[in-house]
Motif scaffolding. Structure first.
Motif, PDB file in Angstrom:
ATOM      1  N   SER A 131       0.840  -1.189   0.000  1.00 55.40           N
ATOM      2  CA  SER A 131       0.000   0.000   0.000  1.00 55.40           C
ATOM      3  C   SER A 131       0.884   1.251   0.000  1.00 55.40           C
ATOM      4  CB  SER A 131      -0.931  -0.020   1.217  1.00 55.40           C
ATOM      5  OG  SER A 131      -1.893   1.025   1.130  1.00 55.40           O
TER       6      SER A 131
ATOM      7  N   GLU B  20      -6.653  -2.098   1.833  1.00 51.74           N
ATOM      8  CA  GLU B  20      -6.166  -2.301   3.202  1.00 51.74           C
ATOM      9  C   GLU B  20      -7.284  -2.855   4.089  1.00 51.74           C
ATOM     10  OE1 GLU B  20      -2.714   1.165   3.706  1.00 51.74           O
ATOM     11  OE2 GLU B  20      -4.521   1.216   4.942  1.00 51.74           O
TER      12      GLU B  20
ATOM     13  N   ARG C 105       2.691  -0.729   4.111  1.00 50.56           N
ATOM     14  CA  ARG C 105       2.377   0.615   3.609  1.00 50.56           C
ATOM     15  C   ARG C 105       3.684   1.367   3.334  1.00 50.56           C
ATOM     16  NH1 ARG C 105      -1.415   4.152   7.359  1.00 50.56           N
ATOM     17  NH2 ARG C 105      -3.017   2.653   6.700  1.00 50.56           N
TER      18      ARG C 105
ATOM     19  N   VAL D 292      -2.313  -3.823   8.653  1.00 51.09           N
ATOM     20  CA  VAL D 292      -1.431  -2.831   8.026  1.00 51.09           C
ATOM     21  C   VAL D 292      -0.191  -2.591   8.884  1.00 51.09           C
ATOM     22  CG1 VAL D 292      -1.226  -0.451   7.193  1.00 51.09           C
ATOM     23  CG2 VAL D 292      -3.392  -1.691   6.936  1.00 51.09           C
TER      24      VAL D 292
ATOM     25  N   GLN E 200       3.109   0.092   8.730  1.00 55.39           N
ATOM     26  CA  GLN E 200       3.802   1.184   8.067  1.00 55.39           C
ATOM     27  C   GLN E 200       5.256   0.797   7.848  1.00 55.39           C
ATOM     28  OE1 GLN E 200       3.064   4.466   6.811  1.00 55.39           O
ATOM     29  NE2 GLN E 200       5.154   4.062   6.126  1.00 55.39           N
TER      30      GLN E 200
END
Length: 239
Positions: free
Chosen positions: A27, A63, A81, A153, A155
């Motif tokens: 993502s 997501e 992500r 998710v 990061q």
């Protein structure tokens, strides 16, 4: 529609094998809402998603679907992500391009002049190819879904670098490795010929979740630049 097809195919495979199969989706930090809260605080996996661009909205939808399919046991999904992966070679008139151009358009030729349409103080969350690949591999191979949690998710490890700091880091690396480097002119978008006038993406991200899962989070601007120099995109005569 393609992500839905993939999710349904993964669901069918998981059903045939009697266990949720691992699916990794990439993502983007463009998913987050460009509001005052997100601009003032580091964005994380729980930050409100309502991107200012359709690309981000579409990624946000996937997501949520990956998390929901995982919750139901259809798949064992996880989402990495990504932020701005520096350096993209060549010239592309896209929002993040100045963060590539500062490096790719100056390194390797002392005669090169890059006309940057953004101010040197402008910052943007950045990562680099080698680290992103390592994180994707680890996320798909050695991290249990239960450790990721309901929100699948993560990061990707990224740090907010200013254009000025990238430029200074480039000069340091070029001097160390004896590679010629050109110059930068900080100009307006009109003067640069670019359509990029501002960066409407959140300026900082939190990588606490990535760190807790054991993803590689420690790197410097110099690491980013040296990774580019080692890549096939950079002229081999300087390596």
């Amino acid at each position: 529609l393609a992500p839905m097809d993939i999710l349904e195919h993964m669901r069918a495979i998981s059903n045939n094998l009697d266990s949720p199969q691992t699916y990794v989706f990439t993502s983007t930090d463009y998913v987050t809402c460009y509001n005052e809260t997100n601009k003032k605080n580091p964005c994380n996996e729980e930050s409100f998603r309502l991107s200012s661009v359709s690309y981000g909205v579409q990624k946000a939808c996937v997501e949520l679907l990956v998390s929901d399919y995982s919750r139901k046991g259809f798949i064992d999904g996880r989402v990495l992500r990504l932020c701005c992966v520096v350096v993209k070679p060549g010239v592309f008139d896209v929002l993040s391009y100045p963060f590539h151009g500062v490096i790719s358009q100056t390194l390797g030729d002392s005669k090169n002049v890059y006309k940057c349409p953004l101010p040197p103080s402008q910052s943007f969350p950045c990562s680099f190819i080698a680290n992103s690949v390592q994180c994707l591999e680890k996320l798909g191979e050695s991290i249990e879904g239960v450790k990721i949690g309901h929100n699948r998710v993560i990061q990707a490890p990224s740090y907010s670098f200013s254009l000025q700091s990238l430029w200074e880091g480039l000069q340091q690396v070029s001097s160390e490795m004896k590679i010629p480097v050109g110059t930068i002119e900080w100009v307006s978008a009109a003067e640069s010929g670019s359509t990029v006038k501002t960066v409407n993406s959140c300026p900082n991200v939190s990588i606490d979740k990535a760190r807790s899962l054991g993803l590689t989070t420690d790197f410097t601007i110099e690491d980013v630049i040296k990774d580019y120099i080692k890549s096939p995109a950079f002229p081999t005569r300087f390596v």
